[in-house]
Design an enzyme around this catalytic site. Structure first.
Site, short mmCIF file in Angstrom:
data_model
loop_
_atom_site.label_atom_id
_atom_site.label_comp_id
_atom_site.label_asym_id
_atom_site.label_seq_id
_atom_site.Cartn_x
_atom_site.Cartn_y
_atom_site.Cartn_z
N CYS A 127 0.83 -1.21 0.00
CA CYS A 127 0.00 0.00 0.00
C CYS A 127 0.86 1.25 0.00
CB CYS A 127 -0.92 -0.02 1.22
SG CYS A 127 -1.92 1.47 1.35
N CYS A 130 -0.41 4.17 2.13
CA CYS A 130 -0.29 3.96 3.59
C CYS A 130 1.16 4.17 4.02
CB CYS A 130 -0.69 2.55 4.01
SG CYS A 130 -2.15 1.90 3.24
N ASP A 131 2.10 3.65 3.26
CA ASP A 131 3.48 3.55 3.74
C ASP A 131 4.47 4.46 3.01
OD1 ASP A 131 2.58 1.56 5.45
OD2 ASP A 131 2.94 -0.03 3.99
#
Ligand code: NAP
Length: 298
Positions: A127, A130-131
């Protein structure tokens, strides 16, 4: 006794809930992880008619709140089994309904290579939105040639120092317009006709080994690798009530009914030609409407 049990709180499941609640039906939604499904990871959605641009997180949160406001009951339980009589068994309890809508989506496919599992959360990610921020100013790799990989590479190119986009073929599956955009990015290098075969490091990712179609190997130093090689459905638990195709997607002749009366399917988890937000919400609204109609006399 519920009118409808909905399995999965992604766009398909939440839309089914929206339609069922507006028809005053008693429903419950089961979600194993978090609401929103895969769309929650999309940095921006630009192809949803009527909304010029929205982040996946904002879209999913708004839909979730819309459904909650109507009184939706959402339980974070993992469904283990569905019986033909519409009993749903979760890791916590047993529930019964007139109809069941399976809207479980799909989950990220793995490369199944050395180092992949070992470095999840230590440089291996599925992701980018997200990261991505953990890799500010570093070099990273993105793997895949679909819309997700392209969007991830574009997103990361604004955050990191350099992005290597590694794809196993010459042609991309993703939108040509986005591929063009990617090619114009100065800090994106395309590594085509190549597969990642190994992820190296001590405590975290330090490099990846890439092999091209002529079996030539090279090592690329990166701190992160974002794997975006598609999704697989997780429907094996339903195979007593639905028919699955060879890839594990639920077969539905009309896109709504399954092989068991009163059990319906919606969204990415079914066999279909286009897996997009637009088709997921369409599926959810149709599945709920049909379930309401056919469940009326039960
Ligand atoms: P996808 O379209 O299935 O693409 C997966 C990519 O990964 C393909 O390029 C495939 O290569 C590659 N791949 C698969 N297995 C691999 C392996 N073992 N090793 C190396 N490469 C592998 O998946 P997706 O990109 O996640 O997209 C899923 C759906 O969501 C699609 O319908 C997509 O259009 C949609 N989506 C839309 C947007 C949007 O903004 N419109 C954004 C994201 C996703 P090959 O091409 O060689 O098969």
């Amino acid at each position: 006794m519920y009118d409808i049990i909905i399995i999965g709180a992604g766009p398909a499941g939440l839309t089914a809930a929206l339609y069922a609640l507006r028809a005053n039906k008693k429903i419950i939604i089961f979600e194993a992880k978090t609401f929103g499904g895969q769309i929650i990871n999309a940095s921006k959605i630009v192809n949803y008619p009527g909304i010029e641009e929205v982040s996946g997180f904002d879209y999913a949160t708004t839909l979730y709140n819309q459904v909650k406001k109507l009184g939706a009951e959402i339980k974070y339980e993992t469904v283990l089994r569905v019986e033909k009589d519409k009993t749903v068994i979760t890791n916590k309890d047993k529930y019964k309904a007139k109809s069941v809508i399976i809207a479980t989506g799909a989950e990220n496919r793995k490369l199944n290579i050395d180092g992949e599992n070992k470095f999840i959360g230590k440089g291996v990610s599925y992701c980018a939105t997200c990261d991505g921020n953990f890799f500010k100013g570093m070099d990273v790799a993105v793997v895949g040639g679909g819309n997700t990989a392209i969007a991830d590479a574009l997103y990361l190119s604004d955050i990191v120092n350099k992005v290597y986009l590694i794809h196993r073929r010459e042609e991309f599956r993703g939108e040509p317009k986005k591929v063009e955009e990617l090619k114009n990015k100065k800090n994106v290098e395309l590594v085509l006709n190549s597969n990642v075969v190994k992820i190296n490091g001590e405590d975290k990712v330090e490099s990846i080994e890439v092999e091209n179609t002529s079996n030539e190997r090279k090592t690329i130093n990166v701190s992160g690798i974002f794997i975006a090689v598609g999704q697989d459905p997780k429907n094996a638990i339903f195979n007593n009530v639905v028919e699955l195709n060879d890839k594990g997607y639920i077969i539905s002749e009309d896109g709504v009914h399954t092989s068991t009366e009163g059990i319906y399917v919606a969204g990415d988890t079914r066999e279909k030609v286009l897996r997009q937000l637009t088709t997921a919400v369409s599926d959810g609204s149709i599945a709920a409407t049909i379930a309401i109609k056919e469940g009326k006399d039960k």
